[in-house]
Scaffold this active site. Structure first.
Site, short mmCIF file in Angstrom:
data_model
loop_
_atom_site.label_atom_id
_atom_site.label_comp_id
_atom_site.label_asym_id
_atom_site.label_seq_id
_atom_site.Cartn_x
_atom_site.Cartn_y
_atom_site.Cartn_z
N GLY A 139 0.80 -1.27 0.02
CA GLY A 139 0.03 -0.17 -0.09
C GLY A 139 0.83 1.30 -0.13
N CYS A 140 0.34 2.24 -0.30
CA CYS A 140 0.92 3.50 -0.35
C CYS A 140 1.50 4.23 0.82
CB CYS A 140 0.21 4.84 -1.09
SG CYS A 140 -1.40 4.86 -0.65
N TYR A 141 0.54 4.19 1.95
CA TYR A 141 0.84 4.61 3.41
C TYR A 141 1.98 3.75 3.66
CZ TYR A 141 -2.86 7.78 3.48
OH TYR A 141 -3.69 8.95 3.29
#
Lengths: 346, 346, 346, 346
Positions: free
Chosen positions: C149-151
């Site tokens: 995921g990006c985070y």
């Protein structure tokens, strides 16, 4: 106290009516309808207005709502105000329609541009086009107001001083207009998606935008002859504001001082028109949140044209503020009531 | 009528004072000073305020200005309000300083963080820290108000309910704060250059921002013990607004309902604090242009922490609005006078 | 030439795969599927990519597509990659899933946070978590990549150097993360409506965001013990970019020079990690459009904490760029192929 | 390998040259000058370019720099390239000037509009106006390129197909152009201050912008007669991009299909011109970061006008990308070298 009902209160123009009316000393909101949010406190839909109204969104019961109020505002997509108007007419109240249903005097033109049948064509003759600076006297006695479109408001206020004096080559008018995204309403779409619109600039509906016949009809009325204009709307990566850049060929060239005097003279005494002094140009942020239209005019001796710039907040002077201005005129109260707070800048 | 002078009227907080005071029923601006724009009508510097003040920017003649007014607002960079305070003191008027010169009770701490000599240390003991929700009684009798910084306002309003009840592990406080660009003032710099800041997000002054000692001093007063916090400011690509995200370890875990009750109870009756119901979170746009602080609190049972979110408009509750709120308290008029208009959204 | 198929090519991460792969010298796109736009040339959906691919969007025929390619990228909402994985497994190809379906090793945790049944739990053990800087060796031999995921990408890259050396009080980790709007995808919603998000800043899903278990799982792997963190995502009014501000209590305080050395040492030789020199801080715009993660670390002697800042482009290092990096590793080609163009600034 | 020197490398067009040249296979930067940042590694001024150049900013030693290179790019405010040109001429190298000093063929016109003496008027006859799509053959043999202004690039590419065929009423041309803020350069000013420009839209220099004579000179060359146009620039709250909306009265009306064919025919085979199919309109974001000009043309039978829309990235096709395109042509390498990466969207 004027009792107010708003049909379609949870769109942007509806919410802006609520914001402005919450500070209005002679009007009181008594009913806010919303299909999507019925039963919810209005402030839960728009938390900025917490403590400004305790009303809940209600389902629309048309006759009942009309009977509770003195004036109805319809803040609905086009096609939905016609049946409201019939009912308001029957019950003898006032309707201010922020949509397009009563702006075009000819039902066939409406049907051609909006692709919807007009079901109340007999009321068109009773509707008054609610641009107070151009049409104040008729508004006073109206029960049905066609509140102008946002682009047409800017275009007409920019052109009226020149057209009224017959200074313009009639086929030379070009209106290059730019609007913030709130003009597209709160409905979600790819166009209003943040990532598609931020850091982006584009034109849309070139030559075919539905405000074109409205602009031409009303400019024609001012000019006293048929008008044909080029009108191009653009989408600006900002939330509020319209700037219209209007080009006209002058029949006989006027210099900057002459044009300035013409504009200042024409709008003398108008509460919501600020003609900027020569050397200053309108900007949308200087009118944000307010009912002002800021105007600037530039003479271009090289081309024999005048360039007029008009800045408004599309949700206020271009919609809800103007609607309240119309209400004030109809009910005989101070025209600026509820609309006196300054723009917010920066 | 309270007579008002603003020193440094053409910065953003100065202009915001003018905007808000133009609608204030019991105050009247009589002098606006500006080094840069002296001699110009104020509205030429800020065209959004055309028709809201006809005053011209004037050069500062300190004694003369003070004698014409009841209250002076100083909207200046730090280091410039000290000599004003001395003169205001001598002439028995009221001073509300929007800068930092009187916020830190200890002149040495001021000098350490601001790298400027404090030339009026004897007045520090008379200055009252003007956060009305926490300090209303002292404000009533003050003649010298240290108007809080924007970040400290958000941080204190977020933390006060928990600290006042001794619910927080004192070394656990982290304040991650985000501000719009207007917080940096109107002075041009690479940081405030549009192209450098738009579509960009960054932290700055990590661990060394000058609001840190102010936050710690005032939190310490609420908590009744020394406080040491992590405070990180960030720059958001927007004009107005601060959101502070505050993390604390709870001494004894409270669930969401308990925290909600603590906040609602603490701010019961406050005109400018809106504790959002559980499930809603503050957003900066819901307070834009207004003096509100919107608060939300979330319990995190997984970590034993509470997360508090506070949203303000940095130019209003974080500066000029709060300054007017202080003035209202001092002069015994309605605390909300001039500050009652709703936020503008969207 | 590696033959590539993209399932869900017309979302933002899909389009970003197309952009990056169009310049990749050893990969060739052969199939782009889209439910919404099937039959349309891809460039009509994304006109910026005109002349970069002549492929038309096609309906998904899973088995057929897999047989035509060497590697499938799934750029789909969670819940849709599981059946693709089963089929890819059966046909012996490579799958890089940009969604969440294979990131959590425990199917029950997945089902608890994502509220969807996991229909291929037996493949979870074969999935490799594709964060190359932490996990390169396992990626080399993987056929099924769970692209992070990006985070979580930003959070792990910020924390790994400290956790790997056991420098952190395990319960002290706070990740305050801020993302541009493109992270929410191209689906329209009120959250991504321009007028709701522009000039606005807010937190969302406080304490309950679905990236939380992914972050904890992977941090736990680095630390060699269970981790519990506070993670708060925020929405920034910008299109691209994530900045994570990460707070940790150090077991034993390290000063700035020591922390700097630890970070530079840990990421020595990494092509896509740029540890900024002391005194410079990451900003999202400096990585926009690129696969970089810029890192900065600040020691705070006042609190005994370290503050780590990580900036990535959420669509590149946070999604599609990292996916291509994983592909490059698996297929044994240069890790930076297709990812070498510089960020675009301003 | 072409050796390149950039004078004024730390403005936006300079930095964009560095970005684009860093990926150019046949050019190598050997000297970057900067008055402000001399001695600093270039990447410390522009951290996005870390790892793309290890050059330090150097002070300008004109003769020495010219001797080290094959081509000089001057990315300076107007008035500063004239002495560079004299020296480059003397030393027999190539100069591509991104400023205005050699764009106007008549020194008196230059001096009238730019209020600076032209100190190298004898070189004006040797300068070639570097718009490759209109002027490729002369560019091939030039040593001195006047790289076009950003607005003139968009205006000419929009108008050339119609003017070249003599389809336009010559006095009817109106160019309503809108630019992102990076067009104003990196110098700080109130105009580029974030808080003044964000959420704002305005025109500037109406009728008097310095690109006017450049536009008229070059349109005149295409049309084979003197041209007088209305040109109005506007500032858009975005960083990159120009959209020009161009209105012309057609001598004899052409419908949409005819206009479409005229444009497609005229730009047949051009690498950087994308004529959009009927029904699609250019948008600035679809060319962001790239050297493309996207064009759309709309016939308006109601008014007898054609409306042409041109979108470019002002820093690329409007400045640095076009400069590199010119270099490629002069040095006989592939015209697209270094300019082939796709736009970045969203």
């Amino acid at each position: 106290m004027i009792k107010v009902g708003i049909i379609g209160a949870t769109g942007y123009t509806g919410a802006e009516l609520v914001r402005l009316l919450s500070g209005h000393k002679e009007a009181q909101m008594v009913g806010l309808t919303s299909r999507t949010y019925k039963g919810e406190p209005f402030w839960k839909v728009y938390p900025h207005l917490r403590r400004y109204t305790s009303l809940e969104c209600e389902e629309l019961h048309l006759a009942g709502l009309i009977d509770r109020v003195d004036v109805i505002f319809t803040a609905l997509p086009h096609g939905h105000a016609m049946e409201v108007a019939v009912e308001v007419s029957r019950r003898g109240k006032v309707l201010i329609d922020l949509g397009a249903d009563f702006r075009l005097r000819d039902a066939r033109v409406y049907e051609e541009w909006y692709r919807v049948e007009h079901t109340a064509p007999d009321l068109l003759g009773q509707a008054v086009y609610g641009l107070p600076e151009l049409n104040r006297n008729e508004i006073k006695n109206a029960w049905l107001i066609a509140n102008p479109g946002c682009y047409p408001t800017a275009a007409q206020l920019a052109l009226a001083p020149l057209l009224a004096r017959d200074l313009v080559e009639p086929d030379s008018v070009i209106i290059d207009a730019k609007s913030g995204v709130s003009g597209a309403g709160r409905k979600t779409s790819l166009t209003t998606h943040y990532a598609e619109t931020n850091e982006n600039f584009r034109a849309y509906n070139v030559g075919i935008h539905r405000h074109t016949p409205e602009i031409e009809q009303e400019l024609g009325r001012i000019a006293g002859r048929d008008m044909r204009v080029s009108f191009t709307p653009h989408l600006v990566p900002m939330t509020r504001g319209i700037l219209a850049t209007v080009y006209v060929k002058l029949k006989k060239f006027k210099d900057g001082d002459e044009l300035q005097a013409i504009f200042e003279d024409y709008y003398q005494g108008e509460s919501f028109i600020r003609v900027l002094p020569a050397g200053m140009l309108p900007q949308t942020k200087a009118v944000a949140g307010s009912n002002y239209c800021d105007l600037g005019v530039v003479a271009d001796p090289r081309t024999g044209r005048a360039v007029v710039l008009a800045a408004i907040d599309n949700l206020v002077k271009g919609a809800s503020g103007q609607a309240i201005q119309n209400m004030n005129i109809i009910f005989g109260i101070k025209e600026t009531e509820g609309l006196e707070h300054p723009p917010v800048y920066p």
